[in-house]
Design an enzyme around this catalytic site. Structure first.
Site, PDB file in Angstrom:
ATOM      1  N   GLY A 104       0.754  -1.265   0.047  1.00 12.15           N
ATOM      2  CA  GLY A 104       0.166  -0.102  -0.136  1.00 12.15           C
ATOM      3  C   GLY A 104       0.909   1.185   0.150  1.00 12.15           C
ATOM      4  O   GLY A 104       1.293   1.921  -1.170  1.00 12.15           O
ATOM      5  N   CYS A 105       1.105   1.616   1.142  1.00 12.99           N
ATOM      6  CA  CYS A 105       1.869   2.967   1.239  1.00 12.99           C
ATOM      7  C   CYS A 105       3.244   2.668   0.975  1.00 12.99           C
ATOM      8  O   CYS A 105       4.237   1.963   1.424  1.00 12.99           O
ATOM      9  CB  CYS A 105       1.962   3.501   2.846  1.00 12.99           C
ATOM     10  N   GLY A 106       3.741   3.454  -0.089  1.00 16.89           N
ATOM     11  CA  GLY A 106       4.982   3.335  -0.685  1.00 16.89           C
ATOM     12  C   GLY A 106       6.257   4.086   0.064  1.00 16.89           C
ATOM     13  O   GLY A 106       7.313   3.851  -0.417  1.00 16.89           O
ATOM     14  N   LEU A 107       5.958   4.631   0.992  1.00 14.12           N
ATOM     15  CA  LEU A 107       6.743   5.264   1.942  1.00 14.12           C
ATOM     16  C   LEU A 107       6.894   4.676   3.532  1.00 14.12           C
ATOM     17  O   LEU A 107       7.729   5.083   4.077  1.00 14.12           O
ATOM     18  CB  LEU A 107       6.505   6.950   2.207  1.00 14.12           C
ATOM     19  N   CYS A 108       6.232   3.539   3.460  1.00 14.83           N
ATOM     20  CA  CYS A 108       6.315   2.822   4.849  1.00 14.83           C
ATOM     21  C   CYS A 108       7.654   2.415   5.148  1.00 14.83           C
ATOM     22  O   CYS A 108       8.203   1.789   4.122  1.00 14.83           O
ATOM     23  CB  CYS A 108       5.289   1.692   4.754  1.00 14.83           C
TER      24      CYS A 108
END
Length: 265
Positions: free
Chosen positions: A108-112
């Protein structure tokens, strides 16, 4: 390796409901990435186009600068997972070690997992100014998509990324359960092409900051999205001189960033 499959790890498979009806569903498997013998990340992916994914992923993470920086790449099966063992050039190893992230199975979140604000919003060089595609080329894209989304047509639940030439003819497509993965696969494929024809990249997903950074890091000047971008994506697209266009259903294209248009700065 892009077309290789593993037993019981095909991109899709038939699953029965509790009522006994059968449906084809997308497969999602862990891909454990090891770089120079060191565990780097576990990504959830659709198990196909894996070589293109690895190239695109390492490029857009800033770990390599060229696919030739990968000296060896081997995929092995371990139960219901796949292990990717990559051997990188020595010049890539030390910078990678210095910027190692804690990336645990993101789709999902590409910055996790990023550990600093500087890593989330890096200072990259802007792209060279590139002209916008014609309205005619943009308006002809949607009609071509079903023919290129073979996996999604069979099972749904998949994102896609496409490369189209200047005339708006799609030349290649990548699909994956993860929107970032689909773009990484396409960028990996594009990077390996012996010639680099001018064109544009289209994604079926929403456009957030990570997709902008992937485009900038791989020197691709035009991104088209079927879903709307975020405000930060627009801001960063303008900053990096990336052409950013939203293509709503049955509406005219919305140009949010255009490097050649001074009024958009």
């Amino acid at each position: 390796m892009d077309d290789a499959t593993f037993d019981n790890l095909a991109p899709s498979q038939v699953v029965s409901t509790l009522a006994g009806t059968e449906h084809t569903l997308a497969n999602e498997v862990p891909l454990a990435i090891t770089l120079n013998g060191v565990n780097h990340a576990v990504m959830m992916v659709s198990p196909y186009q894996l070589e293109a994914f690895m190239i695109g992923f390492l490029l857009t993470e800033g770990i390599i600068q060229h696919h030739r920086d990968i000296h060896d790449l081997e995929f092995t099966r371990q139960k219901n997972a796949i292990i990717a063992n990559a051997t990188l050039a020595n010049r890539c190893h030390q910078p990678w070690q210095e910027q190692r992230r804690n990336l645990s199975g993101r789709t999902g979140c590409g910055l996790c997992g990023i550990e600093s604000l500087q890593a989330a919003l890096p200072n990259l060089p802007p792209l060279p100014i590139s002209p916008l595609p014609s309205t005619e080329a943009l308006m002809g894209l949607r009609a071509q998509l079903p023919d290129w989304q073979k996996l999604n047509r069979n099972c749904g639940a998949l994102h896609a990324a496409f490369f189209a030439d200047k005339q708006g003819q799609i030349q290649h497509a990548s699909e994956d359960v993860g929107r970032h993965n689909a773009l990484d696969k396409l960028l990996g494929w594009r990077h390996r092409q012996p010639s680099q024809p001018e064109g544009m990249i289209l994604v079926t997903s929403r456009c957030s900051i990570e997709l902008i950074l992937k485009m900038v890091r791989t020197y691709n000047p035009t991104l088209i999205t079927l879903s709307a971008p975020t405000t930060l994506a627009v801001e960063q697209a303008r900053h990096y001189q990336l052409n950013l266009i939203h293509l709503p259903y049955q509406q005219q294209p919305r140009v949010y960033a255009a490097a050649a248009c001074k009024q958009l700065e």
